[in-house]
Design an enzyme around this catalytic site. Structure first.
Site, PDB file in Angstrom:
ATOM      1  N   GLY A  49       0.824  -1.215   0.000  1.00 45.15           N
ATOM      2  CA  GLY A  49       0.000   0.000   0.000  1.00 45.15           C
ATOM      3  C   GLY A  49       0.851   1.255   0.000  1.00 45.15           C
ATOM      4  O   GLY A  49       0.558   2.224  -0.724  1.00 45.15           O
ATOM      5  N   CYS A 196      -4.779 -12.479   4.026  1.00 45.44           N
ATOM      6  CA  CYS A 196      -5.056 -13.576   3.093  1.00 45.44           C
ATOM      7  C   CYS A 196      -5.572 -14.817   3.821  1.00 45.44           C
ATOM      8  O   CYS A 196      -4.830 -15.792   4.035  1.00 45.44           O
ATOM      9  CB  CYS A 196      -3.842 -13.927   2.252  1.00 45.44           C
ATOM     10  SG  CYS A 196      -4.359 -15.001   0.890  1.00 45.44           S
ATOM     11  N   THR A 340      -5.949  -8.222   1.879  1.00 52.61           N
ATOM     12  CA  THR A 340      -5.134  -8.788   0.790  1.00 52.61           C
ATOM     13  C   THR A 340      -4.471  -7.677  -0.026  1.00 52.61           C
ATOM     14  O   THR A 340      -4.886  -6.510   0.053  1.00 52.61           O
ATOM     15  CB  THR A 340      -6.011  -9.601  -0.206  1.00 52.61           C
ATOM     16  OG1 THR A 340      -6.919  -8.698  -0.865  1.00 52.61           O
ATOM     17  CG2 THR A 340      -6.795 -10.716   0.475  1.00 52.61           C
ATOM     18  N   ALA A 341      -3.487  -8.078  -0.842  1.00 54.22           N
ATOM     19  CA  ALA A 341      -2.862  -7.111  -1.755  1.00 54.22           C
ATOM     20  C   ALA A 341      -3.870  -6.700  -2.836  1.00 54.22           C
ATOM     21  O   ALA A 341      -3.822  -5.577  -3.344  1.00 54.22           O
ATOM     22  CB  ALA A 341      -1.616  -7.727  -2.393  1.00 54.22           C
ATOM     23  N   ALA A 342      -4.762  -7.617  -3.183  1.00 53.25           N
ATOM     24  CA  ALA A 342      -5.792  -7.294  -4.177  1.00 53.25           C
ATOM     25  C   ALA A 342      -6.699  -6.177  -3.649  1.00 53.25           C
ATOM     26  O   ALA A 342      -7.087  -5.270  -4.397  1.00 53.25           O
ATOM     27  CB  ALA A 342      -6.617  -8.540  -4.483  1.00 53.25           C
ATOM     28  N   CYS A 374      -8.935 -13.620  -3.365  1.00 49.13           N
ATOM     29  CA  CYS A 374      -8.058 -14.636  -2.801  1.00 49.13           C
ATOM     30  C   CYS A 374      -7.938 -15.780  -3.807  1.00 49.13           C
ATOM     31  O   CYS A 374      -8.899 -16.533  -3.990  1.00 49.13           O
ATOM     32  CB  CYS A 374      -8.660 -15.127  -1.480  1.00 49.13           C
ATOM     33  SG  CYS A 374      -7.573 -16.254  -0.630  1.00 49.13           S
TER      34      CYS A 374
END
Ligand SMILES: Cc1cc2nc3c(=O)[nH]c(=O)nc-3n(C[C@H](O)[C@H](O)[C@H](O)COP(=O)(O)OP(=O)(O)OC[C@H]3O[C@@H](n4cnc5c(N)ncnc54)[C@H](O)[C@@H]3O)c2cc1C
Length: 445
Positions: A49, A196, A340-342, A374
């Site tokens: 982020g 995650c 999550t990174a998503a 995920c």
């Protein structure tokens, strides 16, 4: 005249902690000393982020006006660690130097923030510097708490035990799997929020696949001991996972929380959360630990935190609820979606817009819908791609049923997503698949 000069001097000498100091913390300073200590946009944390937002802020206000405080010399693409723990990728493929991911011209402050002082618009670092800002973006990630499990982290010195959640222990997962002979292979999920939430079971499916491939599966009893009362929070994907669990003869025990590891005896102790005071001991030949997680201590003790210690932001626009010049992104926030990174990608596009509007004294007008994703790795060549939003409803990018195991999704996870991460998200160009979803669903989603 003299009075006003004295007042200004006092302001100039007011430190972050409120005590007089030679560090300058006030906004709009003009001296060269102040210029060193003050940034228009200060980003705290240089993970997914933080780097993504510093790239976006650089385009908005110019590189010289942005700084990132990040102590680590290395930046990791953590989603790859699931595959590293299963021997399918090397740890080095998940790693870059921090200096190479900080946008050029943006100042990298190699320190750890030790104190937030949002009432004075400044932070203090572990090196004693005080840095002031006009706008603050908090991107601290979350904190792992292996120490909350008795016997850890020192238990990682023994073989047979690993954890994909830390760069120090992910290789140990692969060692335990490679050297598996016979007995229980146990995978845990703690009694806290995690990043995650699929990762604790992805490594189970990969281990199952590996043991089958190497002819050891008949000698293995695979067990998933989870604190949760469900296999996965979104029913559509949980239903598919249940079919896999049954067809591959995996054992799931709900409401089992790991509280102790006795690595010398290869024993793991679980508390039964629905029967307070009752514990059960499992012998293991392989143990994968997902540690308890929580907000970073520095955040928890600050006035930026909510009651649980997470950064208290508006769930639609990511602006702090009390301090309008403070914003948050990623795992450290109290956004009610999966960490999550998503999710970070989708949040970065919204936050970019929110900050733009706030800088122009306009109302934020773009809302985050809670999008997160995920990729549930179910073998060395299949993935179920879970995508959903705040409502817990699937929000799928592709016009196909994503709850099915698919090879194409595996290649996306293992090969395409890392490229999108390094060249899209970290450069501030990737704001999630929203626009592609619209196209693929002919504008209907
Ligand atoms: C095993 C595993 C598998 C995963 N799989 C997936 C997946 O398949 N898909 C997916 O989208 N996501 C996945 N994730 C989650 C994803 O990696 C995180 O959600 C994402 O990295 C969060 O980004 P962040 O910026 O909030 O935090 P991070 O990327 O963790 O960054 C936080 C940064 O803050 C820094 N920091 C900490 N304390 C301080 C301080 N006091 N001062 C200054 N800096 C500080 C840290 O050094 C770090 O660089 C996975 C994670 C793991 C561990």
């Amino acid at each position: 005249m003299a009075g006003s000069f004295l007042q200004t001097s006092r302001l100039l000498l007011q430190s972050c902690s409120g005590t007089p100091s030679f560090h300058v913390c006030k906004l709009h300073m003009t001296s060269s000393m102040a210029a060193k200590e003050h940034y228009k946009v200060l980003v705290v944390g240089g993970g997914s982020g933080g780097i993504s937002m510093s790239a976006r802020m650089k385009r908005k206000v110019g590189a010289g006006n942005v700084a990132v405080i990040e102590p680590s010399e290395k930046h990791y693409y953590q989603p790859l660690w699931t595959l590293v723990g299963a021997g399918a990728k090397s740890i080095s493929s998940s790693e870059r130097s921090t200096s190479s991911v900080i946008p050029s011209g943006v100042k990298w402050i190699r320190s750890r923030v030790q104190e937030f002082n949002p009432d004075k618009n400044c932070v203090r670092t572990d090196k004693g510097s005080e840095i002031s800002y006009e706008y603050l973006i908090v991107a601290l990630g979350l904190q792992l708490h292996y120490e909350k499990i008795k016997g850890l982290p020192e238990g990682f010195k023994y073989p047979k035990i690993g954890s994909n959640y830390s760069v120090q222990t992910v290789d140990k997962t692969w060692n335990a799997l490679k050297n598996f002979k016979e007995g229980n292979a146990i995978f845990t999920f703690p009694n806290t929020p995690v990043k995650c939430a699929g990762a604790p079971q992805k490594i189970m499916y990969l281990s199952d696949a590996y043991l089958r491939k190497t002819g050891k599966r008949a000698k293995a009893n695979i067990i998933y001991n989870t604190s949760l009362p469900v296999l996965f929070g979104i029913k559509k994907y949980a239903d598919s996972l249940w079919k896999i669990v049954k067809s591959r003869d995996l054992n799931v025990n709900f409401r089992h929380n790991l509280i102790e590891v006795r690595p010398d005896k290869q024993e793991a102790v679980f508390e039964k959360l629905d029967n307070p005071g009752e514990t059960v001991v499992f012998e293991y030949e392989m143990l994968h630990v997902t540690p308890p997680m929580g907000p970073p201590d520095v955040l928890k003790r600050s006035s930026l935190a909510d009651e649980a210690g997470w950064l208290d932001v508006d769930k639609d626009i990511l602006q702090h609820k009390k301090y309008p010049n403070v914003f948050g992104i990623g795992d450290c926030t109290n956004l009610p979606t999966a960490k999550t990174a998503a999710a970070v990608a989708a949040q970065s596009a919204v936050l970019d817009r929110t900050i733009s509007n706030v800088m122009k004294n306009k109302q934020p007008d773009k809302k985050y819908d809670g999008y997160t994703s995920c990729p549930l790795v179910t073998s060395y060549n299949t993935v179920i791609l879970a995508e959903f939003d705040y409502t817990g409803q699937p929000l799928e990018t592709f016009p196909i049923d994503q709850s099915k195991e698919r090879m194409i999704m595996y290649y996306m996870k293992a090969s395409l997503m890392p490229q999108i991460y390094w060249h899209g998200l970290l450069k501030g160009f990737w704001g999630g698949p929203g626009p592609y979803r619209k196209i693929m669903h002919l504008g209907l989603k």
